[in-house]
Design a protein around this motif. Structure first.
Motif, PDB file in Angstrom:
ATOM      1  N   ASP A  33       5.685   1.909  -7.422  1.00 33.61           N
ATOM      2  CA  ASP A  33       6.155   1.626  -6.060  1.00 33.61           C
ATOM      3  C   ASP A  33       5.174   0.722  -5.321  1.00 33.61           C
ATOM      4  O   ASP A  33       5.588  -0.173  -4.566  1.00 33.61           O
ATOM      5  CB  ASP A  33       6.346   2.927  -5.285  1.00 33.61           C
ATOM      6  N   GLU A  34       3.886   0.958  -5.520  1.00 30.52           N
ATOM      7  CA  GLU A  34       2.886   0.111  -4.870  1.00 30.52           C
ATOM      8  C   GLU A  34       2.967  -1.316  -5.399  1.00 30.52           C
ATOM      9  O   GLU A  34       2.872  -2.284  -4.639  1.00 30.52           O
ATOM     10  CB  GLU A  34       1.492   0.681  -5.094  1.00 30.52           C
ATOM     11  N   LEU A  35       3.155  -1.452  -6.715  1.00 27.46           N
ATOM     12  CA  LEU A  35       3.300  -2.784  -7.288  1.00 27.46           C
ATOM     13  C   LEU A  35       4.571  -3.455  -6.775  1.00 27.46           C
ATOM     14  O   LEU A  35       4.566  -4.656  -6.453  1.00 27.46           O
ATOM     15  CB  LEU A  35       3.334  -2.705  -8.820  1.00 27.46           C
ATOM     16  N   LEU A  39       4.869  -7.062  -4.943  1.00 29.13           N
ATOM     17  CA  LEU A  39       5.789  -8.109  -5.390  1.00 29.13           C
ATOM     18  C   LEU A  39       6.737  -8.516  -4.265  1.00 29.13           C
ATOM     19  O   LEU A  39       7.048  -9.702  -4.094  1.00 29.13           O
ATOM     20  CB  LEU A  39       6.581  -7.636  -6.607  1.00 29.13           C
ATOM     21  N   GLU A  40       7.187  -7.539  -3.492  1.00 26.86           N
ATOM     22  CA  GLU A  40       8.077  -7.853  -2.376  1.00 26.86           C
ATOM     23  C   GLU A  40       7.384  -8.765  -1.371  1.00 26.86           C
ATOM     24  O   GLU A  40       8.013  -9.631  -0.753  1.00 26.86           O
ATOM     25  CB  GLU A  40       8.549  -6.568  -1.687  1.00 26.86           C
ATOM     26  N   GLY A  41       6.073  -8.591  -1.224  1.00 24.48           N
ATOM     27  CA  GLY A  41       5.324  -9.452  -0.327  1.00 24.48           C
ATOM     28  C   GLY A  41       5.321 -10.905  -0.752  1.00 24.48           C
ATOM     29  O   GLY A  41       5.075 -11.797   0.060  1.00 24.48           O
ATOM     30  N   THR A  42       5.608 -11.173  -2.021  1.00 26.45           N
ATOM     31  CA  THR A  42       5.694 -12.553  -2.519  1.00 26.45           C
ATOM     32  C   THR A  42       7.120 -13.085  -2.480  1.00 26.45           C
ATOM     33  O   THR A  42       7.350 -14.246  -2.813  1.00 26.45           O
ATOM     34  CB  THR A  42       5.182 -12.645  -3.969  1.00 26.45           C
ATOM     35  N   GLY A  43       8.079 -12.214  -2.122  1.00 21.09           N
ATOM     36  CA  GLY A  43       9.476 -12.617  -2.123  1.00 21.09           C
ATOM     37  C   GLY A  43      10.235 -12.192  -3.358  1.00 21.09           C
ATOM     38  O   GLY A  43      11.422 -12.492  -3.494  1.00 21.09           O
ATOM     39  N   TYR A  44       9.576 -11.459  -4.283  1.00 19.12           N
ATOM     40  CA  TYR A  44      10.243 -11.000  -5.504  1.00 19.12           C
ATOM     41  C   TYR A  44      10.636  -9.538  -5.307  1.00 19.12           C
ATOM     42  O   TYR A  44       9.769  -8.670  -5.150  1.00 19.12           O
ATOM     43  CB  TYR A  44       9.316 -11.129  -6.711  1.00 19.12           C
ATOM     44  N   LEU A  45      11.934  -9.262  -5.311  1.00 18.16           N
ATOM     45  CA  LEU A  45      12.420  -7.900  -5.093  1.00 18.16           C
ATOM     46  C   LEU A  45      12.656  -7.244  -6.451  1.00 18.16           C
ATOM     47  O   LEU A  45      13.659  -7.502  -7.117  1.00 18.16           O
ATOM     48  CB  LEU A  45      13.710  -7.930  -4.273  1.00 18.16           C
ATOM     49  N   ALA A  46      11.719  -6.418  -6.857  1.00 17.69           N
ATOM     50  CA  ALA A  46      11.766  -5.792  -8.182  1.00 17.69           C
ATOM     51  C   ALA A  46      12.529  -4.485  -8.120  1.00 17.69           C
ATOM     52  O   ALA A  46      12.313  -3.673  -7.211  1.00 17.69           O
ATOM     53  CB  ALA A  46      10.351  -5.547  -8.690  1.00 17.69           C
ATOM     54  N   PRO A  48      13.377  -0.676  -9.806  1.00 15.27           N
ATOM     55  CA  PRO A  48      12.421   0.304 -10.343  1.00 15.27           C
ATOM     56  C   PRO A  48      12.059   0.067 -11.807  1.00 15.27           C
ATOM     57  O   PRO A  48      10.920   0.295 -12.211  1.00 15.27           O
ATOM     58  CB  PRO A  48      13.150   1.645 -10.164  1.00 15.27           C
ATOM     59  N   GLY A  49      13.022  -0.397 -12.611  1.00 14.58           N
ATOM     60  CA  GLY A  49      12.730  -0.633 -14.026  1.00 14.58           C
ATOM     61  C   GLY A  49      11.717  -1.740 -14.225  1.00 14.58           C
ATOM     62  O   GLY A  49      10.763  -1.594 -15.007  1.00 14.58           O
ATOM     63  N   ILE A  50      11.894  -2.852 -13.532  1.00 15.37           N
ATOM     64  CA  ILE A  50      10.961  -3.966 -13.659  1.00 15.37           C
ATOM     65  C   ILE A  50       9.593  -3.574 -13.125  1.00 15.37           C
ATOM     66  O   ILE A  50       8.554  -3.864 -13.735  1.00 15.37           O
ATOM     67  CB  ILE A  50      11.502  -5.201 -12.901  1.00 15.37           C
ATOM     68  N   ALA A  51       9.572  -2.910 -11.963  1.00 15.76           N
ATOM     69  CA  ALA A  51       8.286  -2.507 -11.379  1.00 15.76           C
ATOM     70  C   ALA A  51       7.534  -1.558 -12.305  1.00 15.76           C
ATOM     71  O   ALA A  51       6.306  -1.671 -12.466  1.00 15.76           O
ATOM     72  CB  ALA A  51       8.522  -1.856 -10.014  1.00 15.76           C
ATOM     73  N   THR A  52       8.244  -0.633 -12.931  1.00 16.21           N
ATOM     74  CA  THR A  52       7.600   0.321 -13.831  1.00 16.21           C
ATOM     75  C   THR A  52       7.070  -0.381 -15.082  1.00 16.21           C
ATOM     76  O   THR A  52       5.946  -0.123 -15.524  1.00 16.21           O
ATOM     77  CB  THR A  52       8.581   1.438 -14.225  1.00 16.21           C
TER      78      THR A  52
END
Length: 316
Positions: A33-35, A39-46, A48-52
């Motif tokens: 979730d922190e990652l 990523l959202e701060g860069t404009g990339y909306l991940a 849960p699967g991608i973030a994990t």
């Protein structure tokens, strides 16, 4: 870059063979979730699967192999990770016939030749062959290509993009790097990363990548985003776009993906279409506007003809 007594090398070298600074590793995110937030701060909306998957690649220091249809955001993930983690991004674009000289290193032959001539002039022909040869194969004449740059500049993000375009021999060539975070240069020795780079490999699955490489990686199949997530991506990446238009575009793009097209649109094409409509000052997607702007989202004349013949169903 300095060589130790075993012949291995560490340190910094730029792409032109000159010394470069090695960045410090930033603090690693503590959870998926922190990652995802970074990523959202860069404009990339991940999702849960991608973030994990990306979090585990960081935590376990394993390469991440992302496979999926073109336009699903595989390459963008690596770019976003580099930005979110404040690391350099080093990209190797694969293509048919790519070899070690393009991916790893080359020797600067013209400079080596000039060096030999200078030695001959300075020594009056008395320089031994062994001494001359030894002086040629030093970091002074070593041109680092992306894979070598990644080992030397680590910590960094190394993107090996569209691996499926390369051949079996190149896959085999990558195995030592993925296993050991090191490569061997016959004339020079082993170059090993002090800190492993975060390696992201992508494939559009135009051919199967071999199990030997997949075993060395964490694997994630990247899907096209769901409806609400794609709307959020459009609104995040296209400032000022009307929410109604974003939802109309997303619905139309997702219907296009369900059609039997030669090249179904990805997220990148959806963003292009949204930019085209906002550039025209449109706040609604109607049949006439769709017909004249389909070239932003479809890239084959056969697809254009098929979709223009069924615009009513496309727009609901």
């Amino acid at each position: 870059m300095t060589a130790d007594s075993t012949g291995s090398s560490t340190g910094g070298i730029a792409s032109d063979g000159t010394a470069g600074a090695v960045p410090e590793a930033p603090a690693s995110p503590g959870s998926p979730d922190e990652l995802a937030g970074l990523l959202e701060g860069t404009g990339y909306l991940a999702d849960p699967g991608i973030a994990t998957a990306a979090f585990l690649a960081l935590r376990m220091r394993r390469p991440l192999f992302c496979e999926g249809e073109p336009g699903t955001g595989k390459t963008s993930l690596a770019v976003a990770l580099a930005e979110a983690l404040e690391l350099p991004l080093i990209r190797l674009q694969c293509h048919e016939g790519i070899d070690a000289g393009q991916a790893l290193y080359e020797w600067d032959f013209p400079r080596q030749l000039l060096h030999l001539r200078a030695l001959e002039a300075a020594e009056g022909g008395r320089l031994s062959v062994d001494a001359a040869e030894q002086s040629l194969y030093t970091e002074r004449f070593l041109l680092a290509r992306p894979l070598l740059q990644a080992l030397i500049c680590a910590p960094c993000v190394l993107l090996v993009d569209e691996l499926d375009r390369a051949d079996d021999e190149f896959e085999a060539f990558l195995l030592q790097l993925l296993d050991e975070n090191a490569v061997t240069i016959p004339e020079y020795g082993e170059v090993r990363a002090e800190t492993p780079p975060l390696v992201v490999l992508t494939s559009n699955r135009t051919r199967e990548v071999h199990d030997a490489l997949k075993r060395r990686c964490l694997y994630h199949w990247v899907e096209h985003p769901g409806f609400e997530r794609e709307v959020a991506i459009l609104r995040r990446r296209i400032p000022g776009i009307d929410e109604r238009l974003a939802r109309q575009l997303t619905e139309a793009v997702q219907r296009l993906r369900s059609m039997e097209l030669l090249k179904p649109p990805g997220v990148a094409e959806a963003l292009d279409w949204a930019q085209a409509l906002t550039a025209l000052g449109k706040d609604e997607l109607d049949a006439e506007t769709a017909a004249t702007t389909l070239g932003a989202v479809l890239k084959y004349s056969e697809d254009l003809d098929r979709v223009r013949a069924s615009l009513d169903s496309l727009l609901g």
